[in-house]
Design an enzyme around this catalytic site. Sequence first.
Site, PDB file in Angstrom:
ATOM      1  N   CYS A   1       3.709   8.362   0.987  1.00  0.00           N
ATOM      2  CA  CYS A   1       3.993   7.454   2.098  1.00  0.00           C
ATOM      3  C   CYS A   1       4.061   6.043   1.522  1.00  0.00           C
ATOM      4  CB  CYS A   1       2.864   7.588   3.121  1.00  0.00           C
ATOM      5  SG  CYS A   1       3.023   6.442   4.486  1.00  0.00           S
TER       6      CYS A   1
ATOM      7  N   CYS B   1       3.821  -6.646   8.404  1.00  0.00           N
ATOM      8  CA  CYS B   1       4.845  -6.173   9.355  1.00  0.00           C
ATOM      9  C   CYS B   1       5.007  -7.207  10.454  1.00  0.00           C
ATOM     10  CB  CYS B   1       4.405  -4.841   9.971  1.00  0.00           C
ATOM     11  SG  CYS B   1       5.648  -4.109  11.061  1.00  0.00           S
TER      12      CYS B   1
ATOM     13  N   CYS C   1       2.779  -3.919  17.252  1.00  0.00           N
ATOM     14  CA  CYS C   1       2.280  -2.741  17.953  1.00  0.00           C
ATOM     15  C   CYS C   1       0.757  -2.858  18.049  1.00  0.00           C
ATOM     16  CB  CYS C   1       2.683  -1.468  17.210  1.00  0.00           C
ATOM     17  SG  CYS C   1       4.467  -1.388  16.933  1.00  0.00           S
TER      18      CYS C   1
ATOM     19  N   CYS D   1      -1.702  -0.542  15.875  1.00  0.00           N
ATOM     20  CA  CYS D   1      -1.507  -0.447  14.427  1.00  0.00           C
ATOM     21  C   CYS D   1      -2.165  -1.623  13.706  1.00  0.00           C
ATOM     22  CB  CYS D   1      -0.016  -0.425  14.116  1.00  0.00           C
ATOM     23  SG  CYS D   1       0.323  -0.281  12.352  1.00  0.00           S
TER      24      CYS D   1
ATOM     25  N   CYS E   1      -2.152   6.952   9.127  1.00  0.00           N
ATOM     26  CA  CYS E   1      -1.120   6.192   9.856  1.00  0.00           C
ATOM     27  C   CYS E   1      -1.743   5.022  10.589  1.00  0.00           C
ATOM     28  CB  CYS E   1      -0.459   7.045  10.934  1.00  0.00           C
ATOM     29  SG  CYS E   1       0.351   8.499  10.354  1.00  0.00           S
TER      30      CYS E   1
ATOM     31  N   GLU F   1       0.824  -1.210   0.000  1.00  0.00           N
ATOM     32  CA  GLU F   1       0.000   0.000   0.000  1.00  0.00           C
ATOM     33  C   GLU F   1       0.851   1.250   0.000  1.00  0.00           C
ATOM     34  OE1 GLU F   1      -4.002  -0.625   2.369  1.00  0.00           O
ATOM     35  OE2 GLU F   1      -2.383  -1.838   3.147  1.00  0.00           O
TER      36      GLU F   1
HETATM   37  N1  SAH Z   1       7.243   0.578  11.572  1.00  0.00           N
HETATM   38  C1  SAH Z   1       7.619   1.965  11.448  1.00  0.00           C
HETATM   39  C2  SAH Z   1       6.967   2.606  10.265  1.00  0.00           C
HETATM   40  C3  SAH Z   1       5.470   2.806  10.397  1.00  0.00           C
HETATM   41  S1  SAH Z   1       5.242   4.500  10.493  1.00  0.00           S
HETATM   42  C4  SAH Z   1       7.343   2.683  12.736  1.00  0.00           C
HETATM   43  O1  SAH Z   1       6.786   2.086  13.638  1.00  0.00           O
HETATM   44  O2  SAH Z   1       7.750   3.828  12.885  1.00  0.00           O
HETATM   45  C5  SAH Z   1       3.665   4.638  11.029  1.00  0.00           C
HETATM   46  C6  SAH Z   1       3.530   5.652  12.151  1.00  0.00           C
HETATM   47  O3  SAH Z   1       2.167   5.656  12.488  1.00  0.00           O
HETATM   48  C7  SAH Z   1       4.286   5.255  13.413  1.00  0.00           C
HETATM   49  O4  SAH Z   1       4.744   6.389  14.092  1.00  0.00           O
HETATM   50  C8  SAH Z   1       3.203   4.582  14.234  1.00  0.00           C
HETATM   51  O5  SAH Z   1       3.468   4.657  15.602  1.00  0.00           O
HETATM   52  C9  SAH Z   1       2.000   5.371  13.857  1.00  0.00           C
HETATM   53  N2  SAH Z   1       0.767   4.618  13.987  1.00  0.00           N
HETATM   54  C10 SAH Z   1       0.598   3.303  13.916  1.00  0.00           C
HETATM   55  N3  SAH Z   1      -0.698   2.983  14.092  1.00  0.00           N
HETATM   56  C11 SAH Z   1      -1.355   4.142  14.248  1.00  0.00           C
HETATM   57  C12 SAH Z   1      -2.719   4.470  14.408  1.00  0.00           C
HETATM   58  N4  SAH Z   1      -3.671   3.544  14.433  1.00  0.00           N
HETATM   59  N5  SAH Z   1      -3.034   5.780  14.525  1.00  0.00           N
HETATM   60  C13 SAH Z   1      -2.081   6.725  14.447  1.00  0.00           C
HETATM   61  N6  SAH Z   1      -0.782   6.470  14.269  1.00  0.00           N
HETATM   62  C14 SAH Z   1      -0.426   5.185  14.171  1.00  0.00           C
END
Ligand code: SAH
Length: 362
Positions: free
Chosen positions: A106, A113, A117, A120, A344, A93
């Site tokens: 992006c 992944c 987390c 996410c 995100c 994506e």
């Molecule tokens: N794996 C990497 C790249 C992903 S970046 C990382 O963790 O940094 C995606 C960003 O969005 C990260 O800062 C993550 O913490 C944030 N993120 C993930 N899930 C989210 C959500 N449901 N709402 C808002 N931000 C989120």
Amino acid sequence: MKKAVQLTGLSQTELVSFVETLGEPAYRGRQLFAALQHRRQRSFDEITDLPKDLRSRLSDIANAATLKIESRYLSDDGTRRYLMKTHDNLPVETVFIPEERRDTICFSSQSGCPLQCTFCLTAQLGLLRSLTAGEIVEQIQIALNDAYGTGVKPPRGTNLVAMGAGEPLLNLDELLKALRVMADPQGMHIVPNRVTVSTAGIVPRILDLAQTSDRPHLAISLAAPTDELRDELMPINKRWPIDELLSACKVFEKTLKPNERLTFEYVMLDGVNDSDEQARQLANLLNRHNIKSKVNLIPHNPADPLPYRPSPDETVERFKHILESKGVHTYVRRPRGRDIFAACGQLAARQVTLTSLVGADT
Ligand code: SAH
């Protein structure tokens, strides 16, 4: 699919060597590079400045493109999300975010992944596989071609963020390779200074990145001010806890340019990590490590199976105010494309039925 060379992942020099192995002169490699990387042409048929027989030989052993667009979604705010498939049918994506002065793309570094987390949605896919340099480059080409047309120079500058699906620092070699290809002035000419890589905190790779010349900017997803909470939200913290992570950031800090700052991303989860006390803990933590940085607060983007709600706007503002009162530069990231699952943490190959679905093509 036959095992073919993915030409989109090759630098100009590598393309020249590649055509030379076919008995072709070096300038054919440069022509091919211009077609693929400057004009973003995605099939040999389109590359009409190469002789037909060369194009046909190339198509027997190589690919000008491998990703296929499966769906394309358009948000009310102009954001576009592309759901693509790799040659082995895995989801990729990419999100195109138009802004007044620049566009941001992006992109994903992995299909799925491996990190878990809890906030996410991508985590629910697990790791399918890491993407190749060519697959990373192609995501940017597809987004630019869709926005402006094949061969058209984007009217505004392009910023890239490795903030799509996947953990980019678990695929660092291919990522850096893709960035080198895209930085070529005779190709897309998107320089590392226009690229930000976000990591959940893979400490050894942060140290590697610090030693990389022409490296991109770095953002760290923090999400919690204490190990106790971070262990829960981001299990990778058990492997590399906050103090180790921030020590690596301190090493990385030495490589920052005068105007550059490290970014800490902090997803704001209602009632979980957004209290006044947690704001003070976060400020104290960052001040104790004294790193030239800023904080991006990201209101949580909700998705059905995730057990969180976004912090209310007033809470986000209060949190920001507390951080700033303790000298921490803080910004609030405006969510983009939430309605099409493009924001995100929402990337999980969702096929949604929407009135704003604008169709699929390749
Ligand atoms: N794996 C990497 C790249 C992903 S970046 C990382 O963790 O940094 C995606 C960003 O969005 C990260 O800062 C993550 O913490 C944030 N993120 C993930 N899930 C989210 C959500 N449901 N709402 C808002 N931000 C989120």
